[in-house]
Design a protein around this motif. Structure first.
Motif, PDB file in Angstrom:
ATOM      1  N   PRO A 109     -68.012 -41.622  32.512  1.00 53.35           N
ATOM      2  CA  PRO A 109     -67.470 -40.564  31.666  1.00 53.35           C
ATOM      3  C   PRO A 109     -68.172 -40.487  30.310  1.00 53.35           C
ATOM      4  O   PRO A 109     -68.381 -41.515  29.649  1.00 53.35           O
ATOM      5  CB  PRO A 109     -65.995 -40.964  31.479  1.00 53.35           C
ATOM      6  N   GLN A 110     -68.543 -39.286  29.913  1.00 55.19           N
ATOM      7  CA  GLN A 110     -68.968 -39.020  28.540  1.00 55.19           C
ATOM      8  C   GLN A 110     -67.710 -38.620  27.783  1.00 55.19           C
ATOM      9  O   GLN A 110     -67.112 -37.578  28.049  1.00 55.19           O
ATOM     10  CB  GLN A 110     -70.006 -37.906  28.496  1.00 55.19           C
ATOM     11  N   MET A 111     -67.302 -39.457  26.828  1.00 56.56           N
ATOM     12  CA  MET A 111     -66.022 -39.274  26.155  1.00 56.56           C
ATOM     13  C   MET A 111     -66.215 -38.895  24.699  1.00 56.56           C
ATOM     14  O   MET A 111     -67.237 -39.242  24.074  1.00 56.56           O
ATOM     15  CB  MET A 111     -65.173 -40.543  26.283  1.00 56.56           C
ATOM     16  N   LEU A 112     -65.227 -38.205  24.135  1.00 57.47           N
ATOM     17  CA  LEU A 112     -65.319 -37.643  22.791  1.00 57.47           C
ATOM     18  C   LEU A 112     -64.045 -37.928  22.005  1.00 57.47           C
ATOM     19  O   LEU A 112     -62.939 -37.771  22.522  1.00 57.47           O
ATOM     20  CB  LEU A 112     -65.514 -36.136  22.877  1.00 57.47           C
ATOM     21  N   CYS A 113     -64.238 -38.336  20.754  1.00 57.33           N
ATOM     22  CA  CYS A 113     -63.124 -38.481  19.812  1.00 57.33           C
ATOM     23  C   CYS A 113     -63.323 -37.472  18.684  1.00 57.33           C
ATOM     24  O   CYS A 113     -64.410 -37.382  18.112  1.00 57.33           O
ATOM     25  CB  CYS A 113     -63.098 -39.899  19.248  1.00 57.33           C
ATOM     26  N   ARG A 114     -62.269 -36.731  18.359  1.00 61.95           N
ATOM     27  CA  ARG A 114     -62.376 -35.639  17.387  1.00 61.95           C
ATOM     28  C   ARG A 114     -61.863 -36.004  16.002  1.00 61.95           C
ATOM     29  O   ARG A 114     -62.021 -35.232  15.055  1.00 61.95           O
ATOM     30  CB  ARG A 114     -61.608 -34.421  17.900  1.00 61.95           C
ATOM     31  N   GLN A 115     -61.219 -37.154  15.847  1.00 63.02           N
ATOM     32  CA  GLN A 115     -60.655 -37.501  14.537  1.00 63.02           C
ATOM     33  C   GLN A 115     -60.548 -39.004  14.391  1.00 63.02           C
ATOM     34  O   GLN A 115     -60.646 -39.749  15.364  1.00 63.02           O
ATOM     35  CB  GLN A 115     -59.276 -36.869  14.376  1.00 63.02           C
ATOM     36  N   ARG A 116     -60.346 -39.437  13.147  1.00 58.91           N
ATOM     37  CA  ARG A 116     -60.203 -40.859  12.857  1.00 58.91           C
ATOM     38  C   ARG A 116     -59.054 -41.466  13.659  1.00 58.91           C
ATOM     39  O   ARG A 116     -58.086 -40.782  14.006  1.00 58.91           O
ATOM     40  CB  ARG A 116     -59.949 -41.075  11.364  1.00 58.91           C
ATOM     41  N   LEU A 117     -59.175 -42.748  13.899  1.00 64.62           N
ATOM     42  CA  LEU A 117     -58.166 -43.475  14.656  1.00 64.62           C
ATOM     43  C   LEU A 117     -57.280 -44.300  13.732  1.00 64.62           C
ATOM     44  O   LEU A 117     -57.716 -44.750  12.664  1.00 64.62           O
ATOM     45  CB  LEU A 117     -58.847 -44.422  15.655  1.00 64.62           C
ATOM     46  N   ASP A 118     -56.027 -44.478  14.146  1.00 62.95           N
ATOM     47  CA  ASP A 118     -55.176 -45.442  13.460  1.00 62.95           C
ATOM     48  C   ASP A 118     -55.778 -46.829  13.651  1.00 62.95           C
ATOM     49  O   ASP A 118     -56.332 -47.148  14.706  1.00 62.95           O
ATOM     50  CB  ASP A 118     -53.759 -45.410  14.025  1.00 62.95           C
ATOM     51  N   VAL A 119     -55.631 -47.658  12.624  1.00 62.90           N
ATOM     52  CA  VAL A 119     -56.267 -48.980  12.646  1.00 62.90           C
ATOM     53  C   VAL A 119     -55.242 -50.046  12.981  1.00 62.90           C
ATOM     54  O   VAL A 119     -54.187 -50.135  12.334  1.00 62.90           O
ATOM     55  CB  VAL A 119     -56.940 -49.290  11.291  1.00 62.90           C
ATOM     56  N   SER A 120     -55.551 -50.853  13.978  1.00 60.96           N
ATOM     57  CA  SER A 120     -54.691 -51.983  14.349  1.00 60.96           C
ATOM     58  C   SER A 120     -55.077 -53.198  13.516  1.00 60.96           C
ATOM     59  O   SER A 120     -56.270 -53.466  13.316  1.00 60.96           O
ATOM     60  CB  SER A 120     -54.862 -52.317  15.832  1.00 60.96           C
ATOM     61  N   PRO A 121     -54.112 -53.956  13.022  1.00 55.61           N
ATOM     62  CA  PRO A 121     -54.455 -55.168  12.277  1.00 55.61           C
ATOM     63  C   PRO A 121     -55.091 -56.195  13.210  1.00 55.61           C
ATOM     64  O   PRO A 121     -54.654 -56.349  14.356  1.00 55.61           O
ATOM     65  CB  PRO A 121     -53.109 -55.667  11.756  1.00 55.61           C
ATOM     66  N   PRO A 122     -56.138 -56.887  12.760  1.00 53.97           N
ATOM     67  CA  PRO A 122     -56.749 -57.903  13.621  1.00 53.97           C
ATOM     68  C   PRO A 122     -55.800 -59.074  13.839  1.00 53.97           C
ATOM     69  O   PRO A 122     -54.970 -59.394  12.969  1.00 53.97           O
ATOM     70  CB  PRO A 122     -57.992 -58.336  12.838  1.00 53.97           C
ATOM     71  N   PRO A 123     -55.891 -59.738  14.976  1.00 53.42           N
ATOM     72  CA  PRO A 123     -55.060 -60.928  15.209  1.00 53.42           C
ATOM     73  C   PRO A 123     -55.372 -62.018  14.191  1.00 53.42           C
ATOM     74  O   PRO A 123     -56.435 -62.025  13.553  1.00 53.42           O
ATOM     75  CB  PRO A 123     -55.463 -61.357  16.627  1.00 53.42           C
ATOM     76  N   ASP A 124     -54.459 -62.933  14.050  1.00 54.89           N
ATOM     77  CA  ASP A 124     -54.670 -64.070  13.154  1.00 54.89           C
ATOM     78  C   ASP A 124     -55.961 -64.799  13.538  1.00 54.89           C
ATOM     79  O   ASP A 124     -56.237 -65.033  14.720  1.00 54.89           O
ATOM     80  CB  ASP A 124     -53.496 -65.050  13.228  1.00 54.89           C
ATOM     81  N   GLY A 125     -56.730 -65.130  12.529  1.00 53.12           N
ATOM     82  CA  GLY A 125     -57.958 -65.875  12.751  1.00 53.12           C
ATOM     83  C   GLY A 125     -59.168 -65.021  13.063  1.00 53.12           C
ATOM     84  O   GLY A 125     -60.269 -65.552  13.239  1.00 53.12           O
ATOM     85  N   ILE A 126     -58.986 -63.688  13.120  1.00 49.42           N
ATOM     86  CA  ILE A 126     -60.084 -62.778  13.431  1.00 49.42           C
ATOM     87  C   ILE A 126     -60.481 -61.999  12.179  1.00 49.42           C
ATOM     88  O   ILE A 126     -59.621 -61.443  11.486  1.00 49.42           O
ATOM     89  CB  ILE A 126     -59.694 -61.784  14.543  1.00 49.42           C
ATOM     90  N   SER A 127     -61.752 -61.962  11.895  1.00 52.83           N
ATOM     91  CA  SER A 127     -62.269 -61.163  10.782  1.00 52.83           C
ATOM     92  C   SER A 127     -63.386 -60.261  11.287  1.00 52.83           C
ATOM     93  O   SER A 127     -64.117 -60.623  12.224  1.00 52.83           O
ATOM     94  CB  SER A 127     -62.795 -62.062   9.666  1.00 52.83           C
ATOM     95  N   LEU A 128     -63.516 -59.085  10.681  1.00 46.80           N
ATOM     96  CA  LEU A 128     -64.555 -58.119  11.048  1.00 46.80           C
ATOM     97  C   LEU A 128     -65.577 -58.025   9.927  1.00 46.80           C
ATOM     98  O   LEU A 128     -65.212 -57.940   8.751  1.00 46.80           O
ATOM     99  CB  LEU A 128     -63.945 -56.734  11.299  1.00 46.80           C
ATOM    100  N   ARG A 129     -66.849 -58.039  10.312  1.00 44.68           N
ATOM    101  CA  ARG A 129     -67.912 -57.967   9.314  1.00 44.68           C
ATOM    102  C   ARG A 129     -68.981 -56.990   9.784  1.00 44.68           C
ATOM    103  O   ARG A 129     -69.405 -57.034  10.946  1.00 44.68           O
ATOM    104  CB  ARG A 129     -68.572 -59.335   9.114  1.00 44.68           C
ATOM    105  N   ALA A 130     -69.404 -56.127   8.881  1.00 47.09           N
ATOM    106  CA  ALA A 130     -70.574 -55.293   9.157  1.00 47.09           C
ATOM    107  C   ALA A 130     -71.816 -56.175   9.155  1.00 47.09           C
ATOM    108  O   ALA A 130     -71.938 -57.090   8.331  1.00 47.09           O
ATOM    109  CB  ALA A 130     -70.700 -54.200   8.113  1.00 47.09           C
ATOM    110  N   VAL A 131     -72.734 -55.919  10.072  1.00 48.98           N
ATOM    111  CA  VAL A 131     -73.950 -56.721  10.178  1.00 48.98           C
ATOM    112  C   VAL A 131     -74.914 -56.327   9.068  1.00 48.98           C
ATOM    113  O   VAL A 131     -75.276 -55.155   8.935  1.00 48.98           O
ATOM    114  CB  VAL A 131     -74.596 -56.533  11.561  1.00 48.98           C
TER     115      VAL A 131
END
Length: 268
Positions: A109-131
């Motif tokens: 499937p070629q899928m499309l999102c038209r708007q920003r998404l609600d953000v889920s909080p990361p689980p404990d011990g998980i961090s997100l970093r831009a490379v």
């Protein structure tokens, strides 16, 4: 924006991404002329790093395949072609089969999102970093080597595809996020922007933490970053594992790609 234009721009973004990725690998090469794009990435594998596109839908399918056979014969590689189930690719399936390519896997499937998404909080011990550095690129590749090993992808493919990390980091159209459990990289996604639309590539989670919904976390992050950068929509080609998640998040299917591949190098 009408769906017809979304279809056109999403397909163009995939072509642009395929072109850009050849610059991130030491063995990458490309040829573009008269409505045909032929790209060889850093890895031998046909269904990821090596392929052919018509950049002008008026190009006869037989011409695309003849040029692809000559290009990849010189490189001693197989290659693949993505065939849309839309009128633009009428005749391309038959041309692929006539030139020795066979359907690989189920339609994607070629899928499309038209708007920003609600953000889920990361689980404990998980961090997100831009490379931001070469270690981050190595972590991105390592996560996907583990994640896509589920589908039988050889681990060395990801080393070969991204062995020029400085070029990847310098590409202003590309953003990568890695999720870490402590210091361990466990999930990732890449965003690629072109012509005002973006796509998600290489959304992956290592098998041991798939119960933590980290695919959702990095997809939300990467989708919203694309909108922050000015994208009017975000596209992706969904795997069988990822499709239900993307649907739940609000991505919708516009059409499908069927991959046609030849694993041996052409002889011309």
């Amino acid at each position: 924006m009408a769906d017809e234009e979304q279809v056109r721009l999403g397909h163009q973004n995939l072509i642009a991404y395929s072109r850009a990725a050849t610059h991130w690998a030491s063995r990458g090469s490309i040829h573009q002329e008269d409505g045909v794009l032929l790209f060889a990435g850093g890895s031998w594998i046909p269904v990821v790093g090596n392929g052919a596109f018509c950049t002008d839908d008026s190009v006869p399918p037989s011409s695309l395949l003849e040029q692809a056979n000559a290009f990849f014969a010189r490189r001693k590689r197989g290659y693949s072609v993505k065939v849309r189930d839309t009128e633009q690719d009428a005749g391309l399936q038959a041309a692929c089969e006539g030139h020795g390519l066979a359907a690989f896997g189920d339609p994607t499937p070629q899928m499309l999102c038209r708007q920003r998404l609600d953000v889920s909080p990361p689980p404990d011990g998980i961090s997100l970093r831009a490379v931001r550095d070469e270690q981050g690129v190595a972590d991105f590749a390592a996560v996907n080597a583990d994640a896509y090993g589920t589908y039988g992808m050889p681990a060395e493919v990801f080393v070969d595809l991204f062995d020029r990390p400085a070029r990847l980091l310098a590409d202003a159209d590309t953003t990568i996020v890695v999720a870490y459990q402590g210091s361990r990289p466990v999930a990732t996604a890449l965003t690629y922007l072109s012509d005002g639309v973006a796509s998600l590539q290489w959304v992956g989670t290592i098998p041991e933490v798939r119960h933590m919904s980290l695919g959702r976390i990095v997809t939300e992050w990467a989708t919203n970053v694309a909108f922050d950068l000015g994208a009017t929509s975000v596209t992706l080609q969904a795997s069988a594992m990822g499709g239900p998640l993307y649907t739940k998040l609000g991505y919708e299917t516009l059409y499908h790609y069927q991959e046609y591949a030849r694993w041996d190098a052409p002889t011309v």
